[in-house]
Design a protein around this motif. Structure first.
Motif, mmCIF file in Angstrom:
data_model
loop_
_atom_site.group_PDB
_atom_site.id
_atom_site.type_symbol
_atom_site.label_atom_id
_atom_site.label_comp_id
_atom_site.label_asym_id
_atom_site.label_seq_id
_atom_site.Cartn_x
_atom_site.Cartn_y
_atom_site.Cartn_z
ATOM 1 N N MET A 184 -45.584 -32.302 -17.539
ATOM 2 C CA MET A 184 -45.429 -32.988 -16.363
ATOM 3 C C MET A 184 -44.241 -32.898 -15.544
ATOM 4 S SD MET A 184 -47.065 -36.429 -18.315
ATOM 5 C CE MET A 184 -48.129 -36.908 -16.972
ATOM 6 N N LYS A 185 -44.394 -32.982 -14.369
ATOM 7 C CA LYS A 185 -43.220 -32.428 -13.474
ATOM 8 C C LYS A 185 -42.849 -33.748 -12.643
ATOM 9 C CE LYS A 185 -43.938 -27.961 -13.905
ATOM 10 N NZ LYS A 185 -42.953 -27.015 -14.524
ATOM 11 N N LYS A 186 -41.443 -33.803 -12.586
ATOM 12 C CA LYS A 186 -40.893 -34.819 -12.025
ATOM 13 C C LYS A 186 -41.258 -35.001 -10.495
ATOM 14 C CE LYS A 186 -37.238 -38.074 -11.528
ATOM 15 N NZ LYS A 186 -37.319 -38.275 -10.333
ATOM 16 N N LYS A 187 -41.806 -36.171 -9.925
ATOM 17 C CA LYS A 187 -42.156 -36.307 -8.599
ATOM 18 C C LYS A 187 -41.100 -36.669 -7.613
ATOM 19 C CE LYS A 187 -45.541 -39.061 -6.038
ATOM 20 N NZ LYS A 187 -46.219 -40.385 -6.093
ATOM 21 N N ALA A 188 -40.978 -35.836 -6.884
ATOM 22 C CA ALA A 188 -39.867 -35.921 -5.678
ATOM 23 C C ALA A 188 -39.839 -37.454 -5.371
ATOM 24 C CB ALA A 188 -40.197 -34.923 -4.374
ATOM 25 N N GLY A 189 -38.571 -37.783 -5.207
ATOM 26 C CA GLY A 189 -38.332 -39.295 -4.546
ATOM 27 C C GLY A 189 -38.752 -40.490 -5.331
ATOM 28 N N ALA A 190 -39.266 -40.132 -6.627
ATOM 29 C CA ALA A 190 -39.624 -41.157 -7.575
ATOM 30 C C ALA A 190 -39.262 -41.112 -9.038
ATOM 31 C CB ALA A 190 -41.276 -41.480 -7.153
ATOM 32 N N ASP A 191 -39.108 -42.199 -9.897
ATOM 33 C CA ASP A 191 -38.892 -42.039 -11.135
ATOM 34 C C ASP A 191 -40.230 -41.961 -11.860
ATOM 35 O OD1 ASP A 191 -36.003 -41.669 -11.561
ATOM 36 O OD2 ASP A 191 -36.111 -43.967 -10.755
ATOM 37 N N GLN A 192 -41.299 -40.901 -11.598
ATOM 38 C CA GLN A 192 -42.246 -40.717 -12.107
ATOM 39 C C GLN A 192 -42.717 -39.075 -12.368
ATOM 40 O OE1 GLN A 192 -46.063 -41.206 -9.589
ATOM 41 N NE2 GLN A 192 -46.085 -42.946 -10.759
#
Length: 220
Positions: free
Chosen positions: A84-92
């Motif tokens: 699972m990769k970090k979504k740009a601009g969000a803590d998701q």
């Protein structure tokens, strides 16, 4: 067929409202909504991975896996959250989730809410999305020792300060293992497991999930 839905994904309609303002560290051990399992989430070489770290009913097998060679693998230690990769601009974080109930893999996201909740949402082919909230039962997990040598991974904090003083640095570097060994004999088992996630014991047979063969082979 009493295998629990360890991933917590419920493929039904519904909305999960996210609150990015309260986002926190997604690593640690999380109890799924129905309480049948804990999922340990850790950062392995830049991605979040999750694996079953505890089962309410021990001895489960991945009997619904379409891969015949995996039908008899234990569900304890089984990867569930995949790369699972970090979504740009969000803590998701976005990636995939393995559903032990039907043996299928789906697109999914995880989103920390506050410090003690993790919301997971999964979709089939972009629709029929649903999910649930997991509850924290273990503290955040430091970066895996297995990733200290991974390409692009920062070295452990404290290594640079120790470099001051050419001859004293090696002596100081040799001290911590001795101190740790002494602490292990007197420290409570829970504390030892928390500070050394790679160490397996009767109370924690899974240890550092980044070292599990199925995760290590893909994460490194």
């Amino acid at each position: 067929m009493r295998l629990a839905l360890y991933t917590g994904i419920i493929l039904s309609g519904g909305c999960i409202c996210l609150n990015p303002a309260l986002a926190a560290d997604p690593t640690g051990d999380w109890r799924v909504a129905d309480g049948v399992a804990n999922i340990r989430v850790a950062q392995c070489n830049g991605s979040m991975w999750g694996a079953v770290s505890w089962e309410k009913k021990p001895g489960g097998r991945d009997e619904n896996n379409p891969d015949v060679s995996k039908k008899n693998r234990p569900t304890l230690g089984m990867p569930t959250l995949l790369d699972m990769k970090k979504k740009a601009g969000a803590d998701q974080w976005e990636g995939q989730v393995y559903n032990a109930q039907d043996g299928q893999t789906y697109s999914a996201t995880i989103t920390p809410v506050g410090t003690d909740q993790l919301e997971i949402k999964g979709c089939v082919m972009g629709f029929l999305c649903g999910g649930e909230t997991w509850t924290r039962v273990g503290p955040p997990i430091p970066l895996s020792p297995a990733n200290a040598m991974a390409k692009g991974t920062p070295k452990a904090p404290g290594a640079a300060p120790k470099a001051q003083g050419t001859q004293q640095a090696p002596q100081q570097a040799a001290q911590p293992p001795q101190a740790t060994t002494g602490a292990t004999a007197t420290a409570p088992a829970a504390k030892t497991a928390a500070t050394k996630p790679g160490q397996k014991s009767a109370a924690d047979p899974v240890g550092d999930i980044c070292l599990l063969p199925e995760i290590a082979g893909l994460a490194h």
